[in-house]
Each structure stands twice: as C-alpha cells, then as structure tokens.
Design an enzyme around this catalytic site. Sequence first.
Site, PDB file in Angstrom:
ATOM      1  N   TYR A 154       0.842  -1.208   0.000  1.00 41.34           N
ATOM      2  CA  TYR A 154       0.000   0.000   0.000  1.00 41.34           C
ATOM      3  C   TYR A 154       0.874   1.253   0.000  1.00 41.34           C
ATOM      4  CZ  TYR A 154      -3.757   3.161   1.570  1.00 41.34           C
ATOM      5  OH  TYR A 154      -4.677   4.186   1.686  1.00 41.34           O
ATOM      6  N   LYS A 158       1.338   3.669  -3.243  1.00 43.18           N
ATOM      7  CA  LYS A 158       0.869   5.060  -3.230  1.00 43.18           C
ATOM      8  C   LYS A 158       2.011   6.033  -3.506  1.00 43.18           C
ATOM      9  CE  LYS A 158      -3.582   4.731  -2.139  1.00 43.18           C
ATOM     10  NZ  LYS A 158      -4.680   5.349  -2.905  1.00 43.18           N
ATOM     11  N   PHE A 200     -14.053  -0.628  16.629  1.00 40.42           N
ATOM     12  CA  PHE A 200     -14.403  -0.264  18.012  1.00 40.42           C
ATOM     13  C   PHE A 200     -15.910  -0.019  18.145  1.00 40.42           C
ATOM     14  CE2 PHE A 200     -10.034   1.550  19.610  1.00 40.42           C
ATOM     15  CZ  PHE A 200      -9.462   0.296  19.405  1.00 40.42           C
ATOM     16  N   GLN A 218      -0.186   4.256  20.510  1.00 32.43           N
ATOM     17  CA  GLN A 218       0.026   4.816  19.167  1.00 32.43           C
ATOM     18  C   GLN A 218      -1.069   5.854  18.889  1.00 32.43           C
ATOM     19  OE1 GLN A 218      -1.187   1.793  19.849  1.00 32.43           O
ATOM     20  NE2 GLN A 218      -2.115   0.750  18.125  1.00 32.43           N
ATOM     21  N   ARG A 220      -3.354   8.509  16.250  1.00 38.20           N
ATOM     22  CA  ARG A 220      -3.905   8.819  14.939  1.00 38.20           C
ATOM     23  C   ARG A 220      -4.688  10.123  15.087  1.00 38.20           C
ATOM     24  NH1 ARG A 220      -0.991   5.139  14.124  1.00 38.20           N
ATOM     25  NH2 ARG A 220      -1.278   3.298  12.787  1.00 38.20           N
ATOM     26  N   PRO A 283       2.399   2.393  12.342  1.00 38.70           N
ATOM     27  CA  PRO A 283       3.012   3.676  12.705  1.00 38.70           C
ATOM     28  C   PRO A 283       2.678   4.095  14.142  1.00 38.70           C
ATOM     29  CG  PRO A 283       1.985   3.821  10.553  1.00 38.70           C
ATOM     30  CD  PRO A 283       1.558   2.509  11.139  1.00 38.70           C
ATOM     31  N   ARG A 286       0.744   9.821  14.115  1.00 39.26           N
ATOM     32  CA  ARG A 286       0.304  10.398  12.838  1.00 39.26           C
ATOM     33  C   ARG A 286      -0.549  11.636  13.106  1.00 39.26           C
ATOM     34  NH1 ARG A 286      -2.505   6.191   9.531  1.00 39.26           N
ATOM     35  NH2 ARG A 286      -0.517   5.271   9.012  1.00 39.26           N
TER      36      ARG A 286
HETATM   37  P1  NAD Z   1     -12.592   1.779   0.266  1.00 42.22           P
HETATM   38  O1  NAD Z   1     -11.909   0.460   0.303  1.00 42.22           O
HETATM   39  O2  NAD Z   1     -13.893   1.918   1.008  1.00 42.22           O
HETATM   40  O3  NAD Z   1     -12.842   2.245  -1.212  1.00 42.22           O
HETATM   41  C1  NAD Z   1     -11.981   1.933  -2.279  1.00 42.22           C
HETATM   42  C2  NAD Z   1     -12.821   1.514  -3.467  1.00 42.22           C
HETATM   43  O4  NAD Z   1     -11.945   1.174  -4.548  1.00 42.22           O
HETATM   44  C3  NAD Z   1     -13.664   0.267  -3.163  1.00 42.22           C
HETATM   45  O5  NAD Z   1     -14.994   0.482  -3.537  1.00 42.22           O
HETATM   46  C4  NAD Z   1     -13.005  -0.825  -4.001  1.00 42.22           C
HETATM   47  O6  NAD Z   1     -13.911  -1.834  -4.406  1.00 42.22           O
HETATM   48  C5  NAD Z   1     -12.429  -0.022  -5.158  1.00 42.22           C
HETATM   49  N1  NAD Z   1     -11.301  -0.700  -5.820  1.00 42.22           N
HETATM   50  C6  NAD Z   1     -10.261  -1.326  -5.241  1.00 42.22           C
HETATM   51  N2  NAD Z   1      -9.429  -1.806  -6.175  1.00 42.22           N
HETATM   52  C7  NAD Z   1      -9.967  -1.462  -7.378  1.00 42.22           C
HETATM   53  C8  NAD Z   1      -9.589  -1.707  -8.727  1.00 42.22           C
HETATM   54  N3  NAD Z   1      -8.479  -2.378  -9.033  1.00 42.22           N
HETATM   55  N4  NAD Z   1     -10.390  -1.220  -9.715  1.00 42.22           N
HETATM   56  C9  NAD Z   1     -11.526  -0.539  -9.414  1.00 42.22           C
HETATM   57  N5  NAD Z   1     -11.944  -0.313  -8.155  1.00 42.22           N
HETATM   58  C10 NAD Z   1     -11.168  -0.757  -7.153  1.00 42.22           C
HETATM   59  O7  NAD Z   1     -11.555   2.871   0.791  1.00 42.22           O
HETATM   60  P2  NAD Z   1     -11.756   4.411   1.075  1.00 42.22           P
HETATM   61  O8  NAD Z   1     -11.539   4.638   2.513  1.00 42.22           O
HETATM   62  O9  NAD Z   1     -13.001   4.919   0.437  1.00 42.22           O
HETATM   63  O10 NAD Z   1     -10.494   5.020   0.314  1.00 42.22           O
HETATM   64  C11 NAD Z   1     -10.613   5.659  -0.947  1.00 42.22           C
HETATM   65  C12 NAD Z   1      -9.249   6.163  -1.373  1.00 42.22           C
HETATM   66  O11 NAD Z   1      -8.752   7.074  -0.405  1.00 42.22           O
HETATM   67  C13 NAD Z   1      -8.211   5.059  -1.509  1.00 42.22           C
HETATM   68  O12 NAD Z   1      -7.402   5.318  -2.627  1.00 42.22           O
HETATM   69  C14 NAD Z   1      -7.401   5.173  -0.237  1.00 42.22           C
HETATM   70  O13 NAD Z   1      -6.088   4.728  -0.415  1.00 42.22           O
HETATM   71  C15 NAD Z   1      -7.473   6.659   0.047  1.00 42.22           C
HETATM   72  N6  NAD Z   1      -7.305   6.931   1.482  1.00 42.22           N
HETATM   73  C16 NAD Z   1      -8.324   6.704   2.352  1.00 42.22           C
HETATM   74  C17 NAD Z   1      -8.119   6.926   3.714  1.00 42.22           C
HETATM   75  C18 NAD Z   1      -9.218   6.725   4.732  1.00 42.22           C
HETATM   76  O14 NAD Z   1      -8.980   6.935   5.940  1.00 42.22           O
HETATM   77  N7  NAD Z   1     -10.412   6.358   4.360  1.00 42.22           N
HETATM   78  C19 NAD Z   1      -6.875   7.379   4.172  1.00 42.22           C
HETATM   79  C20 NAD Z   1      -5.855   7.567   3.238  1.00 42.22           C
HETATM   80  C21 NAD Z   1      -6.087   7.351   1.895  1.00 42.22           C
HETATM   81  N1  UDP Z   2      -6.204  -0.788  15.739  1.00 40.29           N
HETATM   82  C1  UDP Z   2      -6.553  -1.326  16.977  1.00 40.29           C
HETATM   83  N2  UDP Z   2      -7.595  -2.181  17.033  1.00 40.29           N
HETATM   84  C2  UDP Z   2      -8.340  -2.526  15.943  1.00 40.29           C
HETATM   85  C3  UDP Z   2      -7.980  -1.964  14.690  1.00 40.29           C
HETATM   86  C4  UDP Z   2      -6.897  -1.102  14.629  1.00 40.29           C
HETATM   87  O1  UDP Z   2      -5.923  -1.037  18.004  1.00 40.29           O
HETATM   88  O2  UDP Z   2      -9.291  -3.303  16.093  1.00 40.29           O
HETATM   89  C5  UDP Z   2      -5.074   0.155  15.688  1.00 40.29           C
HETATM   90  C6  UDP Z   2      -4.033  -0.155  14.620  1.00 40.29           C
HETATM   91  O3  UDP Z   2      -3.067  -1.046  15.122  1.00 40.29           O
HETATM   92  C7  UDP Z   2      -3.482   1.228  14.341  1.00 40.29           C
HETATM   93  C8  UDP Z   2      -4.689   2.158  14.541  1.00 40.29           C
HETATM   94  O4  UDP Z   2      -5.607   1.414  15.331  1.00 40.29           O
HETATM   95  O5  UDP Z   2      -2.493   1.554  15.281  1.00 40.29           O
HETATM   96  C9  UDP Z   2      -5.352   2.587  13.253  1.00 40.29           C
HETATM   97  O6  UDP Z   2      -5.622   1.419  12.503  1.00 40.29           O
HETATM   98  P1  UDP Z   2      -6.413   1.450  11.124  1.00 40.29           P
HETATM   99  O7  UDP Z   2      -6.392   0.062  10.578  1.00 40.29           O
HETATM  100  O8  UDP Z   2      -7.734   2.088  11.309  1.00 40.29           O
HETATM  101  O9  UDP Z   2      -5.594   2.444  10.186  1.00 40.29           O
HETATM  102  P2  UDP Z   2      -4.033   2.711   9.922  1.00 40.29           P
HETATM  103  O10 UDP Z   2      -3.865   4.114  10.312  1.00 40.29           O
HETATM  104  O11 UDP Z   2      -3.190   1.799  10.762  1.00 40.29           O
HETATM  105  O12 UDP Z   2      -3.849   2.455   8.483  1.00 40.29           O
END
Ligand code: NAD
Ligand code: UDP
Length: 331
Positions: A154, A158, A200, A218, A220, A283, A286
Amino acid sequence: MKDFSYPSDRTILVTGAAGFLGSHLCKRLLASNENIEILGIDNLYSGTRFNIAGLHSHPRFEFMRHDVTSPLFVEVDEIYNLACPASPVHYQHDPVQTLKTSVHGAINMLGLAKRTGSKILQASTSEVYGDPKVSPQREDYWGNVNPIGIRSCYDEGKRAAETLFFDYRRQHALDTRVMRIFNTYGPHMHPNDGRVVSNFIIQALKDDPITIYGDGSQTRSFCYVDDLISGMIGLMNCAHAGSEPVNIGNPNEITVRQLADIVLELTGSRSKIDFLELPGDDPLQRRPDISKAKDLFNWEPAVELKTGLSKTINYFDKLLQAKPLVLEAAE
Ligand code: NAD
Ligand code: UDP
C-alpha cells in the site's frame, strides 16, 4: 467552506465510487451542481453496491463495474482517482493486486487524463510518511517507509503513484492534484474492513471486547468524512494547488486507547478491553500539518470528534439492526 460551483456541463469520473469515500464524493458532487454528470467505476473489491444504492436511480449518475488495472476508454472532463483498498485488512489480503491497483491504475487513469485533457486528482495517503520521525507531518517530509514489510504494498504503491502523477505533470503538462489523506471515518465505512473506528464501534454496540493492538499508545488523527470531501473538492478546484502534494486531515491527535474510551462513553457499552499484538510496521504517530490546505483554499475541518463519532455510531447501529446476519457471517 462553500462547495465549488461548476461553471458548465462536464462529466466527472470517480474511480472507487462504491467505496467509503467514493460514495460520499459522488453524492456531494451531484448535489453541488445540476450541470454535471458522474461516471462511477469500481470493481467492488472492498466497496459495496449498498453504498451507492441511493444513486442508481439518479438521472446524472452512471455506474460501471471496471477494474482500473485495465485501460478504460471513456470521454470525461475530470477524474478523481480513489480506487484502491484502504484498510490494512483489505490491502494485505491480496498485496500484489493492491500494488497493481495503485501503479497500473494510476498509469491507466493518467493515460485517460492525457487523452481527454482532463484534470485528475489522486487520493494519496499519510502512509507515504510511513512511521514518521517528525510530528506533525508536513508535505515536505519524505517519510520513513519500510519497502519490504506487510504495509509496503500500500505505502510504496501510493508513493509510486505520486511519482507517476508528478512525472505526467512535468513530462505531459497534465493538470494534476495529489491529496494526502489522513485517517478518515464516518458512515459507509465497510463494517468488516478492520479499521479502528469501525471495529471499536461495532464491538461496543455488540458489547464484544474492544480489540486494542499493542498498548494503545500509538496515535492517529481522525477526520470526519464530510470535512474530508470538502477538502477533496476544494483541492481539485484550487487553480494553484497542483504543483505539490497537499495534506487533508484533522490535526486533533489522540491515542488509540483514548479513542476506545470515547467510543465506550458514547455508546454506553459494557465491552471490556482486550490488548492484542501490534501488527508489523504499525506507525506510532500520525498528525497532519494542514497549513498548506488552509493557505491555498482556506480549508480546515469543522466537525468535532465526538460529533462525528456519534453520527457514525448511529449509522452502524442501524446497520446492525438491519443486517445482523451479514455482520456475524463475516467474522
Ligand atoms: P474503500 O476500500 O472503502 O474504497 C476503495 C474503493 O476502490 C472500493 O470500492 C473498491 O472496491 C475499489 N477498488 C479497489 N481496487 C480497485 C480496482 N483495481 N479497480 C476498481 N476499483 C477498485 O476505501 P476508502 O476509505 O473509500 O479510500 C478511498 C481512497 O482514499 C483510496 O485510494 C485510499 O487509499 C485513500 N485513502 C483513504 C483513507 C481513509 O482513511 N479512508 C486514508 C488515506 C487514503
Ligand atoms: N487498531 C486497533 N484495534 C483494531 C484496529 C486497529 O488497536 O481493532 C489500531 C491499529 O493497530 C493502528 C490504529 O488502530 O495503530 C489505526 O488502525 P487502522 O487500521 O484504522 O488504520 P491505519 O492508520 O493503521 O492504516
């Protein structure tokens, strides 16, 4: 912050439209202007039709099942590239596919943007900073990322996608945006994707043990989805924001243990707490520095953590009542 109003008719492509953020983005864009059309694509890997159920009958929304690792030939004016599983459970399930989605997906969507002359935004992540040695994280920090660990598919995917966006910008003069998203939560998170907020809340609502990984120290910084989507649309429409990545997130930093206590308080749950092993490369801290987004397009989050969590708890409560068997079966 006000939503941007689009000046004329245009078709906007949203990849990952059935996911958590994609579904909110489609809904907000459709509501923001009646002269735009949305083409939403998704391979339904981690998203669900349920998230876009309300949009299928919308006259200006079209859904196409498509995998971004294959080229796409459509006519569009603007692209939001969100397709990629975002939770560690989902992206580690098939790490090779995760890397392909980030890299091949970026190449295909950038190629589409080049052919159509579209502006294109990449949903990047705070994971490009890895386990950061500086706090808060500013966009000029290059990060501390393990290239061979269980999160690398991941994080490095990215990072490579960001490189592609900046190379296409320099080499082909594409109009690009790179948005570094920090932990975001809200309705439409997948109930079984294992992210900390959804875990949670569901555990608390069921009076099941709250699973804290490690000792919970940790940190977030959690951003409510409505704020995040405002930032995403603001960034796309800010003419001067393309030459550098931009952090979007909520700087309110808390420990995972504090999050557990707040969820217990808001749900009135009788859950006990289980401390489990910390996953590899998790991590330790953050927190975004969001001064660039503030300076460029006057964005900052407005929703307090407890307010956003209460809305999210309400969503999962309804989901549990409607679909208890679906949630049980996936455990
Ligand atoms: P999510 O998993 O709910 O949504 C991602 C969507 O992409 C899903 O609907 C999945 O089916 C689709 N997808 C995955 N692989 C694909 C492919 N090869 N072709 C077409 N569709 C595909 O995740 P999200 O939280 O909505 O995240 C959306 C974007 O934002 C992602 O790129 C993620 O990396 C980025 N992002 C999200 C967070 C967060 O906290 N939600 C944080 C950092 C980055
Ligand atoms: N985490 C946790 N319990 C859970 C799921 C996640 O303690 O049931 C912790 C995880 O280890 C991380 C933080 O919560 O430190 C955020 O996890 P998440 O998977 O939501 O996102 P991340 O920021 O790690 O991608």
